[in-house]
Design a protein around this motif. Sequence first.
Motif, PDB file in Angstrom:
ATOM      1  N   ALA A 181     116.958 -44.686  35.484  1.00  0.00           N
ATOM      2  CA  ALA A 181     117.943 -44.417  36.531  1.00  0.00           C
ATOM      3  C   ALA A 181     118.090 -45.632  37.438  1.00  0.00           C
ATOM      4  CB  ALA A 181     117.523 -43.195  37.351  1.00  0.00           C
ATOM      5  N   TYR A 182     119.189 -45.664  38.184  1.00  0.00           N
ATOM      6  CA  TYR A 182     119.405 -46.771  39.120  1.00  0.00           C
ATOM      7  C   TYR A 182     119.685 -46.212  40.510  1.00  0.00           C
ATOM      8  CZ  TYR A 182     120.401 -51.515  40.603  1.00  0.00           C
ATOM      9  OH  TYR A 182     120.322 -52.737  41.227  1.00  0.00           O
ATOM     10  N   ASP A 183     118.854 -46.558  41.455  1.00  0.00           N
ATOM     11  CA  ASP A 183     118.898 -46.270  42.893  1.00  0.00           C
ATOM     12  C   ASP A 183     117.534 -45.827  43.399  1.00  0.00           C
ATOM     13  OD1 ASP A 183     121.441 -46.999  43.529  1.00  0.00           O
ATOM     14  OD2 ASP A 183     122.260 -44.979  43.693  1.00  0.00           O
ATOM     15  N   ASP A 184     116.833 -44.972  42.613  1.00  0.00           N
ATOM     16  CA  ASP A 184     115.529 -44.423  42.980  1.00  0.00           C
ATOM     17  C   ASP A 184     115.561 -43.719  44.332  1.00  0.00           C
ATOM     18  OD1 ASP A 184     112.914 -43.827  42.228  1.00  0.00           O
ATOM     19  OD2 ASP A 184     112.097 -45.424  43.472  1.00  0.00           O
ATOM     20  N   GLU A 185     116.523 -42.843  44.485  1.00  0.00           N
ATOM     21  CA  GLU A 185     116.559 -41.961  45.654  1.00  0.00           C
ATOM     22  C   GLU A 185     115.849 -40.643  45.352  1.00  0.00           C
ATOM     23  OE1 GLU A 185     118.184 -42.045  48.916  1.00  0.00           O
ATOM     24  OE2 GLU A 185     117.840 -44.165  48.517  1.00  0.00           O
ATOM     25  N   ILE A 186     116.133 -40.060  44.193  1.00  0.00           N
ATOM     26  CA  ILE A 186     115.549 -38.765  43.833  1.00  0.00           C
ATOM     27  C   ILE A 186     115.026 -38.767  42.398  1.00  0.00           C
ATOM     28  CG2 ILE A 186     116.892 -37.399  45.470  1.00  0.00           C
ATOM     29  CD1 ILE A 186     118.899 -36.823  43.246  1.00  0.00           C
ATOM     30  N   ALA A 187     114.921 -39.938  41.782  1.00  0.00           N
ATOM     31  CA  ALA A 187     114.544 -40.022  40.369  1.00  0.00           C
ATOM     32  C   ALA A 187     113.166 -39.423  40.106  1.00  0.00           C
ATOM     33  CB  ALA A 187     114.579 -41.478  39.905  1.00  0.00           C
ATOM     34  N   GLN A 188     112.266 -39.507  41.083  1.00  0.00           N
ATOM     35  CA  GLN A 188     110.914 -38.992  40.884  1.00  0.00           C
ATOM     36  C   GLN A 188     110.878 -37.469  40.822  1.00  0.00           C
ATOM     37  OE1 GLN A 188     112.080 -40.146  43.686  1.00  0.00           O
ATOM     38  NE2 GLN A 188     111.387 -38.890  45.399  1.00  0.00           N
ATOM     39  N   LEU A 189     111.955 -36.802  41.233  1.00  0.00           N
ATOM     40  CA  LEU A 189     111.994 -35.338  41.227  1.00  0.00           C
ATOM     41  C   LEU A 189     112.386 -34.768  39.868  1.00  0.00           C
ATOM     42  CD1 LEU A 189     113.792 -34.742  44.650  1.00  0.00           C
ATOM     43  CD2 LEU A 189     111.337 -34.829  44.192  1.00  0.00           C
ATOM     44  N   ALA A 190     112.878 -35.610  38.972  1.00  0.00           N
ATOM     45  CA  ALA A 190     113.318 -35.133  37.661  1.00  0.00           C
ATOM     46  C   ALA A 190     112.111 -34.711  36.828  1.00  0.00           C
ATOM     47  CB  ALA A 190     114.108 -36.223  36.946  1.00  0.00           C
ATOM     48  N   ASP A 191     112.387 -33.977  35.744  1.00  0.00           N
ATOM     49  CA  ASP A 191     111.344 -33.570  34.809  1.00  0.00           C
ATOM     50  C   ASP A 191     111.794 -33.958  33.403  1.00  0.00           C
ATOM     51  OD1 ASP A 191     109.160 -32.455  33.617  1.00  0.00           O
ATOM     52  OD2 ASP A 191     109.874 -30.377  33.757  1.00  0.00           O
ATOM     53  N   PRO A 192     111.197 -35.023  32.828  1.00  0.00           N
ATOM     54  CA  PRO A 192     110.102 -35.818  33.385  1.00  0.00           C
ATOM     55  C   PRO A 192     110.578 -36.765  34.493  1.00  0.00           C
ATOM     56  CG  PRO A 192     110.858 -36.784  31.334  1.00  0.00           C
ATOM     57  CD  PRO A 192     111.604 -35.481  31.476  1.00  0.00           C
ATOM     58  N   ALA A 193     109.623 -37.205  35.322  1.00  0.00           N
ATOM     59  CA  ALA A 193     109.948 -38.149  36.393  1.00  0.00           C
ATOM     60  C   ALA A 193     110.550 -39.414  35.782  1.00  0.00           C
ATOM     61  CB  ALA A 193     108.702 -38.496  37.188  1.00  0.00           C
ATOM     62  N   MET A 194     111.593 -39.900  36.433  1.00  0.00           N
ATOM     63  CA  MET A 194     112.367 -40.975  35.824  1.00  0.00           C
ATOM     64  C   MET A 194     111.946 -42.360  36.283  1.00  0.00           C
ATOM     65  SD  MET A 194     116.256 -39.757  35.422  1.00  0.00           S
ATOM     66  CE  MET A 194     116.641 -38.294  34.455  1.00  0.00           C
ATOM     67  N   THR A 195     111.801 -43.236  35.292  1.00  0.00           N
ATOM     68  CA  THR A 195     111.744 -44.660  35.591  1.00  0.00           C
ATOM     69  C   THR A 195     113.046 -45.038  36.297  1.00  0.00           C
ATOM     70  OG1 THR A 195     110.342 -45.137  33.686  1.00  0.00           O
ATOM     71  CG2 THR A 195     111.660 -46.966  34.561  1.00  0.00           C
ATOM     72  N   ALA A 196     112.945 -45.880  37.319  1.00  0.00           N
ATOM     73  CA  ALA A 196     114.149 -46.192  38.100  1.00  0.00           C
ATOM     74  C   ALA A 196     114.073 -47.596  38.670  1.00  0.00           C
ATOM     75  CB  ALA A 196     114.327 -45.180  39.226  1.00  0.00           C
ATOM     76  N   VAL A 197     115.237 -48.199  38.833  1.00  0.00           N
ATOM     77  CA  VAL A 197     115.363 -49.454  39.569  1.00  0.00           C
ATOM     78  C   VAL A 197     115.578 -49.102  41.035  1.00  0.00           C
ATOM     79  CG1 VAL A 197     116.676 -51.583  39.876  1.00  0.00           C
ATOM     80  CG2 VAL A 197     116.345 -50.630  37.572  1.00  0.00           C
ATOM     81  N   ARG A 198     114.763 -49.698  41.887  1.00  0.00           N
ATOM     82  CA  ARG A 198     114.824 -49.411  43.324  1.00  0.00           C
ATOM     83  C   ARG A 198     115.342 -50.633  44.077  1.00  0.00           C
ATOM     84  NH1 ARG A 198     109.300 -47.825  46.025  1.00  0.00           N
ATOM     85  NH2 ARG A 198     109.661 -45.916  44.817  1.00  0.00           N
TER      86      ARG A 198
END
Length: 362
Positions: A300-317
Amino acid sequence: MSDDRLFGLQRHERVMDELRREGAVRVKDLAELLGVSELTVRRDIAALAAQNLLTKVHGGATLPTELAPPARRRGPAAPRFTIGMVVPSLDYYWPAIVSGARAAAAALGVAIQLRGSSYDWAEDRRQISRLIEAQQVQGLLLAPNLEGDAGEMIDWISRLPVPVILVERQPPRWTRTKYQVEWVRSDHALGVELAVRHLHDQGHRHLGLLLSKGSPTSAHLATGWDTVCGDLGIPAGLVFRESVNMDRPGHRDTIAQVLDRCRAAGTTALVIHSDPDAMAVAQYCAEQGIRIPEDLAIVAYDDEIAQLADPAMTAVRPPKSLVGRTSVEQMVARLTEGRRRPSQRILTVPELIIRDSSMALR
């Protein structure tokens, strides 16, 4: 001195280093950075707060606005400058930028007048005009909508009676204005490169990019995508420009079409802007029996709520807080030094937060 005491002091130093760099920190992020439990981080924050080195807030800490004891204050000091700030959203992406701006303002003895706008050129002008007409601001931090005829908006901004710095916006490289417009923004092209190189390292060779339609970030992501795919020698043609977050009518049909094209192209990984779009894709995949990351890896791109996904998402912050801080620091330097100070255009570097949604290709 015991080892526990030594380690505690080292953690405190790291916490303060992060706080001085970002302006605000989250317990969850510090726990990941330091490799300790969130309870340990909360205890460290409480200990530092007892020394008046930081201010505890819900879920984290910020730099204190004042270090002097309240009893010794005779009244609030007048700010050196008042800076107006107009942002297009107060609930997604922008709160961290505003928080960083306010932390820098407090440290530099300046005030921030915040105004919320929208991704609309007319509303931007209305909010900016209100700040100018009040004659209370000496500078402006702006994030206007530059879609369409950006030159007209930049020309209007350049004729404002106070200095302007654009935040997370970049006008055309050259403009017909007396002074070239200054800006501070995240290097989103580099951000998408971090994502693609991470997936490439995991063994993925057929990737796709899903861009949020109408976002100012999309053009930079597309540029970075073409560059990194060319450097790595992998196909760059699978790019979708569609918003698929759950608020969009027909988003499920659009996601189905995206995934159909991914299957036809043998795509094993997607980079998706933004977090809500990535979560919508992940939810649809779960319903269809498509496993993440086994069948499809997602960054994901932004890392605002990516950690809430299942599974938790790798993200660019993107470094949002740093963008806010740097914008204020740049404006204060401009107001202090005047036109003799050379114009600056500043890029800040995102980071990749690796979680469960990306892994080595099996």
